[in-house]
Design an enzyme around this catalytic site. Structure first.
Site, PDB file in Angstrom:
ATOM      1  N   LYS A 199       0.711  -1.140   0.012  1.00 55.28           N
ATOM      2  CA  LYS A 199       0.049  -0.065  -0.040  1.00 55.28           C
ATOM      3  C   LYS A 199       0.843   1.331   0.027  1.00 55.28           C
ATOM      4  O   LYS A 199       0.525   2.232  -0.762  1.00 55.28           O
ATOM      5  CB  LYS A 199      -0.815  -0.015   1.294  1.00 55.28           C
ATOM      6  CG  LYS A 199      -2.033  -1.073   1.125  1.00 55.28           C
ATOM      7  CD  LYS A 199      -2.904  -1.486   2.238  1.00 55.28           C
ATOM      8  CE  LYS A 199      -3.865  -2.510   2.053  1.00 55.28           C
ATOM      9  NZ  LYS A 199      -4.473  -2.892   3.181  1.00 55.28           N
ATOM     10  N   ASP A 224     -11.935   1.622   2.827  1.00 54.78           N
ATOM     11  CA  ASP A 224     -11.970   0.200   2.867  1.00 54.78           C
ATOM     12  C   ASP A 224     -13.233  -0.130   2.172  1.00 54.78           C
ATOM     13  O   ASP A 224     -13.712  -1.175   1.792  1.00 54.78           O
ATOM     14  CB  ASP A 224     -11.719  -0.584   3.962  1.00 54.78           C
ATOM     15  CG  ASP A 224     -10.239  -1.287   4.230  1.00 54.78           C
ATOM     16  OD1 ASP A 224      -9.948  -1.744   2.958  1.00 54.78           O
ATOM     17  OD2 ASP A 224      -9.899  -1.256   5.051  1.00 54.78           O
ATOM     18  N   GLN A 267      -5.228  -2.323   8.954  1.00 47.63           N
ATOM     19  CA  GLN A 267      -4.925  -3.445   8.409  1.00 47.63           C
ATOM     20  C   GLN A 267      -5.753  -4.881   9.256  1.00 47.63           C
ATOM     21  O   GLN A 267      -5.572  -4.807  10.447  1.00 47.63           O
ATOM     22  CB  GLN A 267      -3.716  -3.780   8.215  1.00 47.63           C
ATOM     23  CG  GLN A 267      -3.154  -5.051   7.407  1.00 47.63           C
ATOM     24  CD  GLN A 267      -3.717  -5.185   6.057  1.00 47.63           C
ATOM     25  OE1 GLN A 267      -3.930  -3.980   5.453  1.00 47.63           O
ATOM     26  NE2 GLN A 267      -4.108  -6.408   5.679  1.00 47.63           N
TER      27      GLN A 267
HETATM   28  N1  GUN Z   1      -6.907  -7.696   5.144  1.00 47.96           N
HETATM   29  C1  GUN Z   1      -6.966  -8.324   4.021  1.00 47.96           C
HETATM   30  N2  GUN Z   1      -7.420  -7.660   3.053  1.00 47.96           N
HETATM   31  C2  GUN Z   1      -7.658  -6.371   3.601  1.00 47.96           C
HETATM   32  C3  GUN Z   1      -8.465  -5.158   3.249  1.00 47.96           C
HETATM   33  O1  GUN Z   1      -9.024  -4.952   2.030  1.00 47.96           O
HETATM   34  N3  GUN Z   1      -8.587  -4.251   4.094  1.00 47.96           N
HETATM   35  C4  GUN Z   1      -8.089  -4.331   5.098  1.00 47.96           C
HETATM   36  N4  GUN Z   1      -8.169  -3.059   6.193  1.00 47.96           N
HETATM   37  N5  GUN Z   1      -7.343  -5.398   5.900  1.00 47.96           N
HETATM   38  C5  GUN Z   1      -7.317  -6.333   4.970  1.00 47.96           C
END
Ligand code: GUN
Length: 285
Positions: free
Chosen positions: A51, A118, A95
Protein backbone atom coordinates in the site's frame (compact mmCIF):
# COMPACT_ATOMS: atom_id res chain seq x y z
CA UNK A 1 -5.93 -16.55 -20.94
CA UNK A 2 -4.18 -15.49 -17.75
CA UNK A 3 -5.31 -12.00 -16.73
CA UNK A 4 -2.64 -9.88 -15.13
CA UNK A 5 -3.87 -7.64 -12.36
CA UNK A 6 -0.32 -6.38 -12.14
CA UNK A 7 -0.41 -4.92 -15.64
CA UNK A 8 -3.88 -3.40 -15.37
CA UNK A 9 -3.16 -1.91 -11.95
CA UNK A 10 0.09 -0.37 -13.23
CA UNK A 11 -1.85 1.32 -16.04
CA UNK A 12 -4.58 2.58 -13.71
CA UNK A 13 -2.03 3.84 -11.16
CA UNK A 14 -0.20 5.77 -13.89
CA UNK A 15 -3.50 7.47 -14.79
CA UNK A 16 -4.13 8.25 -11.11
CA UNK A 17 -0.62 9.73 -10.78
CA UNK A 18 -1.47 12.19 -13.57
CA UNK A 19 -4.72 13.11 -11.84
CA UNK A 20 -3.07 13.52 -8.41
CA UNK A 21 -0.43 15.80 -9.96
CA UNK A 22 -3.20 18.31 -10.77
CA UNK A 23 -4.47 18.43 -7.16
CA UNK A 24 -1.99 20.86 -5.55
CA UNK A 25 -3.00 23.59 -8.04
CA UNK A 26 -6.68 22.75 -7.72
CA UNK A 27 -7.06 21.94 -4.01
CA UNK A 28 -3.80 23.08 -2.42
CA UNK A 29 -2.55 19.61 -1.50
CA UNK A 30 -2.54 15.90 -2.39
CA UNK A 31 -4.72 13.15 -0.76
CA UNK A 32 -3.42 11.67 2.51
CA UNK A 33 -3.96 8.02 3.47
CA UNK A 34 -3.17 6.77 6.98
CA UNK A 35 -2.63 3.02 7.36
CA UNK A 36 -2.53 1.47 10.84
CA UNK A 37 -0.79 -1.86 11.33
CA UNK A 38 -1.06 -3.68 14.65
CA UNK A 39 1.56 -6.37 15.25
CA UNK A 40 3.96 -8.13 12.94
CA UNK A 41 1.87 -10.68 10.99
CA UNK A 42 4.00 -11.27 7.84
CA UNK A 43 0.98 -11.25 5.51
CA UNK A 44 -0.24 -7.93 6.91
CA UNK A 45 3.26 -6.41 6.83
CA UNK A 46 3.55 -7.28 3.14
CA UNK A 47 0.09 -5.82 2.36
CA UNK A 48 0.95 -2.59 4.18
CA UNK A 49 4.29 -2.33 2.34
CA UNK A 50 2.41 -2.77 -0.96
CA UNK A 51 0.00 0.00 0.00
CA UNK A 52 2.86 2.38 0.84
CA UNK A 53 4.55 1.63 -2.51
CA UNK A 54 1.32 2.28 -4.42
CA UNK A 55 0.96 5.63 -2.64
CA UNK A 56 4.45 6.55 -3.76
CA UNK A 57 3.69 5.62 -7.38
CA UNK A 58 0.41 7.57 -7.46
CA UNK A 59 1.72 10.59 -5.53
CA UNK A 60 -0.66 10.06 -2.62
CA UNK A 61 0.76 11.03 0.78
CA UNK A 62 1.02 7.99 3.06
CA UNK A 63 1.52 7.68 6.78
CA UNK A 64 1.92 4.17 8.15
CA UNK A 65 1.44 3.90 11.91
CA UNK A 66 2.81 0.69 13.44
CA UNK A 67 1.55 -0.35 16.87
CA UNK A 68 2.58 -3.33 19.03
CA UNK A 69 0.10 -6.22 19.57
CA UNK A 70 -0.07 -5.07 23.19
CA UNK A 71 -2.06 -1.94 22.22
CA UNK A 72 -5.44 -1.94 23.95
CA UNK A 73 -8.74 -1.59 22.10
CA UNK A 74 -9.30 1.74 23.86
CA UNK A 75 -5.93 3.09 22.70
CA UNK A 76 -6.59 2.03 19.11
CA UNK A 77 -10.08 3.57 19.11
CA UNK A 78 -8.68 6.85 20.53
CA UNK A 79 -6.07 6.94 17.76
CA UNK A 80 -8.81 6.46 15.14
CA UNK A 81 -10.91 9.21 16.72
CA UNK A 82 -7.96 11.61 16.55
CA UNK A 83 -7.47 10.78 12.86
CA UNK A 84 -11.21 11.26 12.23
CA UNK A 85 -10.86 14.81 13.55
CA UNK A 86 -7.60 15.54 11.71
CA UNK A 87 -8.50 17.64 8.68
CA UNK A 88 -5.24 16.74 6.90
CA UNK A 89 -6.27 13.05 6.78
CA UNK A 90 -8.55 11.86 3.95
CA UNK A 91 -8.49 8.08 4.34
CA UNK A 92 -8.00 5.75 7.32
CA UNK A 93 -7.30 2.02 6.95
CA UNK A 94 -6.72 -0.40 9.81
CA UNK A 95 -5.12 -3.56 8.47
CA UNK A 96 -7.09 -6.73 9.29
CA UNK A 97 -6.97 -9.20 10.94
CA UNK A 98 -6.52 -7.67 14.39
CA UNK A 99 -5.36 -9.43 17.58
CA UNK A 100 -8.20 -11.29 19.33
CA UNK A 101 -8.51 -8.80 22.19
CA UNK A 102 -9.57 -6.06 19.75
CA UNK A 103 -13.06 -6.10 18.23
CA UNK A 104 -12.82 -5.66 14.45
CA UNK A 105 -16.41 -4.47 14.20
CA UNK A 106 -15.78 -1.80 16.88
CA UNK A 107 -12.74 -0.60 14.92
CA UNK A 108 -14.61 -0.59 11.61
CA UNK A 109 -17.53 1.41 12.97
CA UNK A 110 -15.23 3.93 14.69
CA UNK A 111 -13.57 5.01 11.42
CA UNK A 112 -15.86 7.77 10.17
CA UNK A 113 -17.79 6.82 7.04
CA UNK A 114 -16.23 9.68 5.02
CA UNK A 115 -12.67 8.39 5.63
CA UNK A 116 -13.55 4.67 5.32
CA UNK A 117 -11.44 3.89 2.23
CA UNK A 118 -12.03 0.14 2.77
CA UNK A 119 -15.81 0.49 2.38
CA UNK A 120 -16.30 -1.64 5.51
CA UNK A 121 -18.31 0.84 7.63
CA UNK A 122 -21.90 -0.38 8.21
CA UNK A 123 -23.25 2.77 6.53
CA UNK A 124 -21.14 2.14 3.41
CA UNK A 125 -22.22 -1.52 3.36
CA UNK A 126 -25.89 -0.55 3.75
CA UNK A 127 -25.56 2.05 0.98
CA UNK A 128 -24.04 -0.58 -1.35
CA UNK A 129 -26.98 -2.96 -0.80
CA UNK A 130 -29.44 -0.10 -1.31
CA UNK A 131 -27.74 1.09 -4.54
CA UNK A 132 -26.88 4.44 -2.97
CA UNK A 133 -23.57 6.27 -3.57
CA UNK A 134 -20.88 4.73 -1.34
CA UNK A 135 -17.28 3.62 -1.04
CA UNK A 136 -17.08 0.11 -2.51
CA UNK A 137 -14.75 -2.44 -0.87
CA UNK A 138 -11.43 -2.62 -2.75
CA UNK A 139 -11.19 -6.33 -3.62
CA UNK A 140 -14.74 -6.68 -5.01
CA UNK A 141 -14.31 -3.44 -6.98
CA UNK A 142 -10.97 -4.69 -8.35
CA UNK A 143 -12.50 -8.01 -9.43
CA UNK A 144 -15.22 -6.29 -11.50
CA UNK A 145 -12.57 -4.02 -13.10
CA UNK A 146 -10.46 -7.05 -13.97
CA UNK A 147 -13.40 -8.92 -15.53
CA UNK A 148 -14.37 -5.92 -17.64
CA UNK A 149 -10.78 -5.29 -18.76
CA UNK A 150 -10.51 -8.93 -19.82
CA UNK A 151 -13.59 -8.44 -22.01
CA UNK A 152 -15.75 -10.82 -19.95
CA UNK A 153 -19.50 -10.22 -20.32
CA UNK A 154 -21.04 -10.44 -16.86
CA UNK A 155 -24.67 -9.74 -17.77
CA UNK A 156 -26.78 -12.89 -18.08
CA UNK A 157 -24.04 -15.19 -16.76
CA UNK A 158 -24.29 -17.73 -13.95
CA UNK A 159 -21.79 -16.64 -11.31
CA UNK A 160 -20.85 -18.72 -8.28
CA UNK A 161 -19.06 -17.04 -5.39
CA UNK A 162 -17.42 -19.42 -2.93
CA UNK A 163 -17.02 -17.52 0.35
CA UNK A 164 -19.38 -15.26 2.28
CA UNK A 165 -17.09 -12.83 4.12
CA UNK A 166 -17.86 -9.15 4.60
CA UNK A 167 -14.55 -8.28 2.89
CA UNK A 168 -15.01 -10.22 -0.36
CA UNK A 169 -17.76 -12.85 -0.73
CA UNK A 170 -20.82 -10.78 0.11
CA UNK A 171 -19.87 -7.48 -1.59
CA UNK A 172 -18.57 -9.16 -4.78
CA UNK A 173 -21.85 -11.10 -5.00
CA UNK A 174 -23.77 -7.84 -4.80
CA UNK A 175 -21.62 -6.19 -7.50
CA UNK A 176 -22.06 -9.20 -9.82
CA UNK A 177 -25.82 -9.04 -9.22
CA UNK A 178 -25.79 -5.33 -10.10
CA UNK A 179 -24.06 -6.29 -13.39
CA UNK A 180 -27.05 -8.60 -14.07
CA UNK A 181 -25.34 -11.91 -13.39
CA UNK A 182 -27.36 -14.60 -11.59
CA UNK A 183 -25.41 -15.22 -8.43
CA UNK A 184 -25.12 -18.25 -6.16
CA UNK A 185 -23.27 -17.74 -2.88
CA UNK A 186 -21.62 -20.96 -1.73
CA UNK A 187 -19.14 -21.72 1.05
CA UNK A 188 -16.89 -24.43 2.42
CA UNK A 189 -19.87 -26.27 3.92
CA UNK A 190 -22.12 -26.14 0.84
CA UNK A 191 -23.56 -29.61 0.17
CA UNK A 192 -22.09 -31.12 -3.01
CA UNK A 193 -20.00 -28.03 -3.67
CA UNK A 194 -18.44 -29.51 -6.87
CA UNK A 195 -21.83 -29.70 -8.59
CA UNK A 196 -22.48 -26.06 -7.66
CA UNK A 197 -19.07 -24.80 -8.83
CA UNK A 198 -19.38 -26.81 -12.08
CA UNK A 199 -22.53 -24.84 -12.91
CA UNK A 200 -20.57 -21.57 -12.84
CA UNK A 201 -19.71 -19.58 -15.93
CA UNK A 202 -17.91 -17.13 -13.65
CA UNK A 203 -16.36 -18.65 -10.52
CA UNK A 204 -15.02 -16.39 -7.73
CA UNK A 205 -13.23 -18.15 -4.89
CA UNK A 206 -12.42 -16.45 -1.58
CA UNK A 207 -12.00 -19.18 1.02
CA UNK A 208 -8.36 -18.96 2.09
CA UNK A 209 -7.32 -22.59 1.67
CA UNK A 210 -4.58 -23.70 -0.73
CA UNK A 211 -5.85 -25.75 -3.71
CA UNK A 212 -9.39 -25.81 -2.32
CA UNK A 213 -10.78 -25.81 -5.88
CA UNK A 214 -9.68 -28.91 -7.72
CA UNK A 215 -9.88 -29.76 -11.41
CA UNK A 216 -13.12 -31.79 -11.08
CA UNK A 217 -14.91 -28.70 -9.69
CA UNK A 218 -14.56 -26.51 -12.80
CA UNK A 219 -16.28 -26.85 -16.19
CA UNK A 220 -14.53 -26.12 -19.49
CA UNK A 221 -14.54 -22.46 -20.49
CA UNK A 222 -15.17 -21.07 -16.99
CA UNK A 223 -13.88 -17.63 -15.96
CA UNK A 224 -11.97 -18.27 -12.72
CA UNK A 225 -11.17 -15.48 -10.24
CA UNK A 226 -8.90 -16.63 -7.40
CA UNK A 227 -8.95 -14.32 -4.37
CA UNK A 228 -6.99 -16.67 -2.07
CA UNK A 229 -3.63 -15.68 -0.66
CA UNK A 230 -2.08 -18.75 1.00
CA UNK A 231 1.24 -20.46 1.52
CA UNK A 232 1.59 -23.75 -0.34
CA UNK A 233 2.25 -26.26 2.49
CA UNK A 234 4.67 -28.21 0.26
CA UNK A 235 6.73 -25.44 -1.33
CA UNK A 236 6.08 -22.55 1.09
CA UNK A 237 5.37 -20.35 -1.95
CA UNK A 238 2.43 -17.97 -2.26
CA UNK A 239 -0.59 -19.67 -3.84
CA UNK A 240 -4.31 -19.16 -4.31
CA UNK A 241 -7.43 -21.19 -3.46
CA UNK A 242 -7.45 -22.73 -6.93
CA UNK A 243 -5.21 -25.54 -8.18
CA UNK A 244 -3.82 -23.26 -10.88
CA UNK A 245 -1.75 -25.82 -12.83
CA UNK A 246 -4.70 -28.23 -13.16
CA UNK A 247 -7.39 -25.63 -13.89
CA UNK A 248 -5.59 -23.13 -16.13
CA UNK A 249 -5.94 -25.38 -19.24
CA UNK A 250 -9.73 -25.66 -18.71
CA UNK A 251 -10.48 -22.02 -17.86
CA UNK A 252 -11.28 -19.44 -20.55
CA UNK A 253 -9.83 -16.78 -18.26
CA UNK A 254 -8.01 -17.20 -14.91
CA UNK A 255 -6.25 -14.92 -12.44
CA UNK A 256 -2.85 -15.97 -11.06
CA UNK A 257 -1.68 -15.71 -7.43
CA UNK A 258 0.36 -13.62 -6.97
CA UNK A 259 -0.27 -10.96 -9.62
CA UNK A 260 -4.02 -11.29 -10.14
CA UNK A 261 -6.58 -9.85 -7.75
CA UNK A 262 -4.05 -8.62 -5.12
CA UNK A 263 -2.62 -5.70 -7.14
CA UNK A 264 -6.16 -4.67 -8.11
CA UNK A 265 -7.17 -4.43 -4.44
CA UNK A 266 -4.36 -1.98 -3.77
CA UNK A 267 -5.12 -0.05 -6.96
CA UNK A 268 -8.78 0.37 -5.91
CA UNK A 269 -7.62 1.51 -2.47
CA UNK A 270 -5.75 4.36 -4.18
CA UNK A 271 -8.88 5.16 -6.17
CA UNK A 272 -11.06 5.14 -3.03
CA UNK A 273 -8.59 7.47 -1.30
CA UNK A 274 -8.78 9.90 -4.23
CA UNK A 275 -12.59 9.69 -4.20
CA UNK A 276 -12.77 10.46 -0.45
CA UNK A 277 -10.34 13.36 -0.92
CA UNK A 278 -12.29 14.89 -3.83
CA UNK A 279 -15.61 14.53 -2.00
CA UNK A 280 -14.15 16.32 1.01
CA UNK A 281 -12.53 19.08 -1.05
CA UNK A 282 -15.62 19.73 -3.18
CA UNK A 283 -17.75 19.74 -0.02
CA UNK A 284 -15.62 22.40 1.67
CA UNK A 285 -15.44 24.69 -1.40
N1 GUN B 1 -6.80 -7.58 5.19
C1 GUN B 1 -6.92 -8.30 4.03
N2 GUN B 1 -7.55 -7.56 3.09
C2 GUN B 1 -7.83 -6.36 3.65
C3 GUN B 1 -8.44 -5.16 3.16
O1 GUN B 1 -8.90 -5.06 2.02
N3 GUN B 1 -8.51 -4.15 4.06
C4 GUN B 1 -8.04 -4.24 5.32
N4 GUN B 1 -8.17 -3.19 6.12
N5 GUN B 1 -7.46 -5.31 5.81
C5 GUN B 1 -7.35 -6.38 4.96
Amino acid sequence: MIISGKELSAKLKAEMAEQVATFPAKYGRVPHLVVILVGEDPGSVSYVTGKAKACEVTGIRNTTIRKPVSITQGELLSLIEELNKDDSVDGILVQLPLPRHISESKVIETICKEKDVDGFHPLNVAALWQKQPCTVACTPKGIIRLLKAAGVTISGKRAVVVGRSNIVGLPVSKLLLDENATVTIAHSRTADLPSVTRSAEILVVAIGRPKFITEDMVSDGTVVIDVGVNRDPQTGKLCGDVDFAAIEPKASVITPVPGGVGPMTICCLMENTIECFIRKMEHSL
